[in-house]
Design an enzyme around this catalytic site. Structure first.
Site, PDB file in Angstrom:
ATOM      1  N   ARG A 133       0.926  -1.105  -0.277  1.00 15.87           N
ATOM      2  CA  ARG A 133      -0.014   0.062   0.077  1.00 15.87           C
ATOM      3  C   ARG A 133       0.993   1.014   0.052  1.00 15.87           C
ATOM      4  NH1 ARG A 133      -3.545  -0.426   4.629  1.00 15.87           N
ATOM      5  NH2 ARG A 133      -4.984  -1.508   3.293  1.00 15.87           N
ATOM      6  N   PRO A 134       1.190   1.767  -1.199  1.00 16.68           N
ATOM      7  CA  PRO A 134       2.354   2.757  -1.335  1.00 16.68           C
ATOM      8  C   PRO A 134       2.392   4.174  -0.880  1.00 16.68           C
ATOM      9  CG  PRO A 134       0.711   2.605  -3.265  1.00 16.68           C
ATOM     10  CD  PRO A 134       0.351   1.570  -2.445  1.00 16.68           C
ATOM     11  N   CYS A 135       2.418   4.015   0.512  1.00 18.51           N
ATOM     12  CA  CYS A 135       2.639   5.267   1.314  1.00 18.51           C
ATOM     13  C   CYS A 135       3.946   6.014   0.787  1.00 18.51           C
ATOM     14  CB  CYS A 135       2.301   5.384   2.756  1.00 18.51           C
ATOM     15  SG  CYS A 135       3.292   3.830   3.374  1.00 18.51           S
ATOM     16  N   HIS A 136       4.954   5.365   0.304  1.00 18.95           N
ATOM     17  CA  HIS A 136       6.070   5.832  -0.049  1.00 18.95           C
ATOM     18  C   HIS A 136       6.046   6.897  -1.189  1.00 18.95           C
ATOM     19  CE1 HIS A 136       5.700   2.217  -2.394  1.00 18.95           C
ATOM     20  NE2 HIS A 136       6.272   2.674  -3.344  1.00 18.95           N
TER      21      HIS A 136
END
Length: 167
Positions: A133-136
């Site tokens: 879940r690409p919070c980056h």
């Protein structure tokens, strides 16, 4: 039943935690993916079952991602978080591979602009599924890397892997 396994990655040893699911590929819905030294990382609990084989599908997708062969995960996630957190996390999942957005853009998307940017940042910081879940992919309004539970060096490494341009 809660199951877990670990796997090596370019970011260090990942801890994968999941819940049994009749509908998930491999029979496990991913509940947490954490990295060594991560703020708020999962810790193996008494009663959890070590089941590496249950995570074969998830581990395969992660390996393909780190090798640059996968740009979107197709996984079932275990339920969790508040209503607001789930809205923010859905917005994260919509960020395309190799792209970045700002915290303010996420706040506007979930109807929480202005002072709500801080709440969005908090919800992003509570994302239990780093990498998948690409919070980056969320950066500061000035283009700078901001906050990542596993450290800015890892955030930069993930964005570099994806070819995202960061100023």
């Amino acid at each position: 039943m809660t199951m877990y396994t670990t796997m090596d990655s370019p970011l260090g040893e990942l801890l994968l935690v999941g819940e049994e699911s009749a509908t998930a590929k491999g029979g496990v819905a991913l509940a947490s993916l954490s990295l060594p030294g991560q703020k708020g990382a999962a810790v193996v609990q008494d009663g959890w079952v070590r089941a590496p084989e249950a995570f074969d599908e998830i581990a395969g997708q992660l390996r393909a991602y780190f090798e640059g062969r996968l740009t979107r995960f197709d996984l079932e996630y275990a339920d969790g978080g508040t209503d607001f957190q789930r809205r923010v996390w859905q917005a994260l999942e919509a960020i395309p591979y190799g792209a970045t957005v700002t915290y303010g853009q996420i706040a506007a998307q979930v109807g929480s602009a202005g002072a709500g940017v801080r709440a969005v940042g908090t919800a992003i910081g509570r994302n239990p599924l780093l990498v998948v879940r690409p919070c980056h992919r969320v950066i500061g309004a000035d283009g700078a890397l901001r906050g990542y539970a596993a450290g800015l060096e890892r955030k930069e490494r993930l964005l570099g892997l994806e070819g995202a341009l960061v100023s």
